[in-house]
Write an enzyme that holds these catalytic residues in place. Structure first.
Site, mmCIF file in Angstrom:
data_model
loop_
_atom_site.group_PDB
_atom_site.id
_atom_site.type_symbol
_atom_site.label_atom_id
_atom_site.label_comp_id
_atom_site.label_asym_id
_atom_site.label_seq_id
_atom_site.Cartn_x
_atom_site.Cartn_y
_atom_site.Cartn_z
ATOM 1 N N SER A 59 0.936 -1.142 -0.013
ATOM 2 C CA SER A 59 0.005 0.017 -0.030
ATOM 3 C C SER A 59 0.886 1.243 -0.167
ATOM 4 C CB SER A 59 -0.900 -0.174 1.220
ATOM 5 O OG SER A 59 -0.194 0.198 2.547
ATOM 6 N N HIS A 62 -3.467 -6.046 2.298
ATOM 7 C CA HIS A 62 -2.536 -7.241 2.766
ATOM 8 C C HIS A 62 -3.082 -8.331 3.075
ATOM 9 C CE1 HIS A 62 0.231 -3.865 4.647
ATOM 10 N NE2 HIS A 62 0.304 -3.735 3.346
ATOM 11 N N GLN A 89 -6.599 -1.846 7.148
ATOM 12 C CA GLN A 89 -5.491 -2.624 6.735
ATOM 13 C C GLN A 89 -4.923 -3.394 8.000
ATOM 14 O OE1 GLN A 89 -2.336 -1.333 3.760
ATOM 15 N NE2 GLN A 89 -1.148 -0.976 5.551
ATOM 16 N N GLU A 90 -4.606 -2.778 9.098
ATOM 17 C CA GLU A 90 -4.118 -3.538 10.169
ATOM 18 C C GLU A 90 -4.718 -3.063 11.383
ATOM 19 O OE1 GLU A 90 -0.073 -1.873 9.946
ATOM 20 O OE2 GLU A 90 -0.080 -1.903 8.026
ATOM 21 N N GLU A 133 1.636 -9.600 6.847
ATOM 22 C CA GLU A 133 2.636 -9.359 7.885
ATOM 23 C C GLU A 133 2.433 -10.318 9.104
ATOM 24 O OE1 GLU A 133 1.687 -5.050 8.721
ATOM 25 O OE2 GLU A 133 2.636 -4.702 6.642
ATOM 26 N N ASP A 146 -4.083 0.878 11.393
ATOM 27 C CA ASP A 146 -3.675 1.422 10.351
ATOM 28 C C ASP A 146 -4.658 1.384 9.255
ATOM 29 O OD1 ASP A 146 -2.470 2.476 8.050
ATOM 30 O OD2 ASP A 146 -0.878 1.339 7.921
ATOM 31 N N GLU A 186 -3.378 5.171 12.426
ATOM 32 C CA GLU A 186 -2.317 5.518 11.393
ATOM 33 C C GLU A 186 -3.153 5.929 10.155
ATOM 34 O OE1 GLU A 186 1.044 2.947 10.854
ATOM 35 O OE2 GLU A 186 1.004 3.182 8.650
ATOM 36 N N ASP A 204 1.463 8.201 7.807
ATOM 37 C CA ASP A 204 2.243 7.271 6.973
ATOM 38 C C ASP A 204 2.346 7.722 5.449
ATOM 39 O OD1 ASP A 204 3.878 5.250 5.580
ATOM 40 O OD2 ASP A 204 1.956 3.823 6.135
ATOM 41 N N LYS A 231 9.641 5.240 7.751
ATOM 42 C CA LYS A 231 10.180 4.235 6.799
ATOM 43 C C LYS A 231 11.256 4.400 5.736
ATOM 44 C CE LYS A 231 5.430 2.026 6.197
ATOM 45 N NZ LYS A 231 4.254 2.209 5.250
ATOM 46 N N HIS A 235 8.022 -1.451 9.410
ATOM 47 C CA HIS A 235 8.829 -2.235 8.481
ATOM 48 C C HIS A 235 7.882 -1.909 7.180
ATOM 49 C CE1 HIS A 235 5.276 -5.067 9.142
ATOM 50 N NE2 HIS A 235 4.839 -3.925 9.196
ATOM 51 N N ARG A 236 7.732 -2.869 6.224
ATOM 52 C CA ARG A 236 7.096 -2.682 5.165
ATOM 53 C C ARG A 236 6.567 -4.320 5.021
ATOM 54 N NH1 ARG A 236 7.207 2.110 2.185
ATOM 55 N NH2 ARG A 236 5.294 1.385 1.803
ATOM 56 N N LYS A 251 6.604 -0.719 14.785
ATOM 57 C CA LYS A 251 5.641 -1.791 14.094
ATOM 58 C C LYS A 251 6.438 -2.531 13.060
ATOM 59 C CE LYS A 251 2.977 0.246 10.368
ATOM 60 N NZ LYS A 251 1.870 0.388 9.678
HETATM 61 C C1 2PG Z 1 1.994 0.588 6.263
HETATM 62 C C2 2PG Z 1 2.845 -0.593 5.754
HETATM 63 C C3 2PG Z 1 3.356 -1.448 6.706
HETATM 64 P P1 2PG Z 1 2.901 -1.289 3.241
HETATM 65 O O1 2PG Z 1 0.889 0.804 5.386
HETATM 66 O O2 2PG Z 1 2.055 0.992 7.210
HETATM 67 O O3 2PG Z 1 2.487 -2.064 7.482
HETATM 68 O O4 2PG Z 1 2.221 -1.334 4.538
HETATM 69 O O5 2PG Z 1 4.469 -1.588 3.543
HETATM 70 O O6 2PG Z 1 2.241 -2.134 2.196
HETATM 71 O O7 2PG Z 1 3.021 0.205 2.653
HETATM 72 MG MG MG Z 2 0.626 2.525 6.762
#
Ligand code: 2PG
Ligand code: MG
Length: 426
Positions: A44, A158, A166-167, A210, A245, A286, A313, A338, A366-367, A389
């Site tokens: 994403s 994801h 997403q999370e 993840e 997130d 997030e 983010d 990141k 992380h990614r 995270k």
């Molecule tokens: C996010 C990340 C990591 P992605 O959105 O924060 O969890 O996802 O690496 O796919 O951008």
């Molecule tokens: Mg994010």
């Protein structure tokens, strides 16, 4: 005579990440040490992120990184003989060679692989710890073990389920130490597995990118209820907060947001988040809105920012200029850090320093596509940001980070804990 910090060799190769896609690994040798590092890759991805250079040829469905690997040979020619401790000078040489605002020439995957491997090589040349060397580059020695945010339910881009968000993460804010936090994370993750298995069947406990579960849920509340139940079942009352997130760009349609079966404008979505934060022990959200929706970020921060961390983010993409715009209008109160969104350690540190000065918190991240490189564990400790995270406590590339934090904990560093204004699950 070759100096112990002098760069004598740089090599790069194409390897595969946790999704089986190519990524760049770089190896830097000095007179006395070596450093190896590999870069992660997002799914994403924010549209303002630095460019990940891909070959676009038929191999690996266009995702090969041989061009980025070749660019590292050009970088090598410029860095030979340079002192590996001079992270600032080295990163700026690469920025100059690239000459674009988004690393589209060399590729952020090329520059970051070198930047990280140089940092490791410098630490190795003095037989020191990577986090300690990072502290020197960053200009602080406030080493703390970060609170881990474990992404235990995956949705959005994801996972192959219908969850829009997403999370869904759990954060053991009330643990006494990092190792206790990891144990709590693991125990809650396993309690959650049992709950999901009995409620949704065996397919619900397959894991997403993840390491979190990707159950066939439809609405955010189902996920939040499952998290609360798992925390209670594991017995860790009051020690665990919840974080989401939303990665809201993925469910933004023009000026509206389509979430949990409802179409809402920014005001409506703000109220929806407010209601979730009132009902559940949510300590951080997030990307609650789209990546250019500064006004909506500011509105939510104004409404609930006292009690809830609003982390940027895709909106800030670890980029000084975009973060500056956010600070000006008080959009959010935390920066997600990141490295590959910007492409060098020094530029990421510029954003981190700016965040700090503005009173924003920082979470290292992380990614979704990762390798087993634990660099971000040292990074989080080295800059003393107190939050990381790195996915669920499940899958090797996620545990590589958490296990590195266990090793670092043996150096008797304190656990950040958190003075979150809200308590965890009661
Ligand atoms: C996010 C990340 C990591 P992605 O959105 O924060 O969890 O996802 O690496 O796919 O951008
Ligand atoms: Mg994010």
């Amino acid at each position: 005579m070759i100096g112990k910090y002098e760069i004598t060799d740089i090599k790069a190769r194409q390897i595969l990440d946790s999704r089986g896609n190519p990524t760049v690994e770089c190896w830097v040798k000095t007179g006395k040490g070596t450093g190896i590092a590999s870069v992660p890759s997002g799914a994403s991805t924010g549209k303002h992120e630095a460019v990940e250079l891909r070959d676009g040829e038929k191999e690996y469905n266009g995702l090969g990184v041989t061009k980025a690997v070749k660019n590292i040979s050009r970088i090598e020619a410029k860095l030979m003989g340079h002192d590996a401790r001079d992270q600032d000078g080295i990163d700026r040489i690469m920025m100059e060679m690239d000459g674009t605002p988004n690393k589209s020439h060399l590729g952020a995957n090329a520059t970051l692989a070198v930047s990280m491997a140089v940092c490791r090589a410098a630490a190795s040349s003095k037989e020191g710890e990577v986090y300690d060397h990072i502290g020197i580059i960053y200009g602080a020695r406030n080493f703390v073990l970060p609170v881990p945010f474990f992404n235990v339910i995956n949705g959005g881009q994801h996972a192959g389920n219908a969850l829009d968000i997403q999370e869904f993460m759990i954060a053991p804010i009330g643990a006494e130490s990092f190792s206790e936090a990891l144990r709590i994370g693991s125990e809650v993750h396993h309690s959650l597995k049992g709950i999901l298995h009995s409620k949704y069947g065996v397919n619900a406990v397959n894991v997403g990118d993840e390491g979190g579960f990707a159950p066939p849920m439809k609405k955010s509340k189902e996920a939040l209820d499952a998290l609360v139940a798992a925390v209670k079942k594991s017995g860790h009352y009051k020690k665990v907060g919840i974080c989401m997130d939303a990665a809201a760009t993925s469910f933004q349609k023009g000026k509206k947001y389509k979430l949990d079966g409802k179409v809402m404008d920014a005001e409506g979505l703000t109220e929806y988040y407010e209601s979730l934060a009132a009902k559940y022990p949510i300590i951080a959200i997030e990307d609650p809105f789209g990546e250019d929706d500064y006004d909506a970020f500011a509105m939510l921060t104004e409404r609930i920012g006292e009690n809830v961390q609003i982390t940027g983010d895709d909106i800030f993409v670890t980029n000084n200029e975009r973060l500056k715009d956010g600070i000006m209008c008080r959009a959010g109160n935390a920066l997600l850090l990141k490295l590959n969104q910007i492409g060098t350690i020094i530029e990421a540190f510029d954003a981190a320093h700016l965040a700090r000065h503005a009173g924003y918190s920082i979470m290292v991240s992380h990614r979704s596509g990762e390798t087993c490189d634990p660099f971000i564990a040292d990074l989080a400790v080295g800059i003393g940001c107190g939050q990381i995270k790195a996915g669920a406590p499940c899958r090797g590339e996620r545990l590589a980070k958490y296990n590195q934090l266990l090793r670092i904990e043996e150096h008797d560093l304190p656990y950040a804990g958190m003075d979150w204004r809200k308590k965890g699950v009661e």
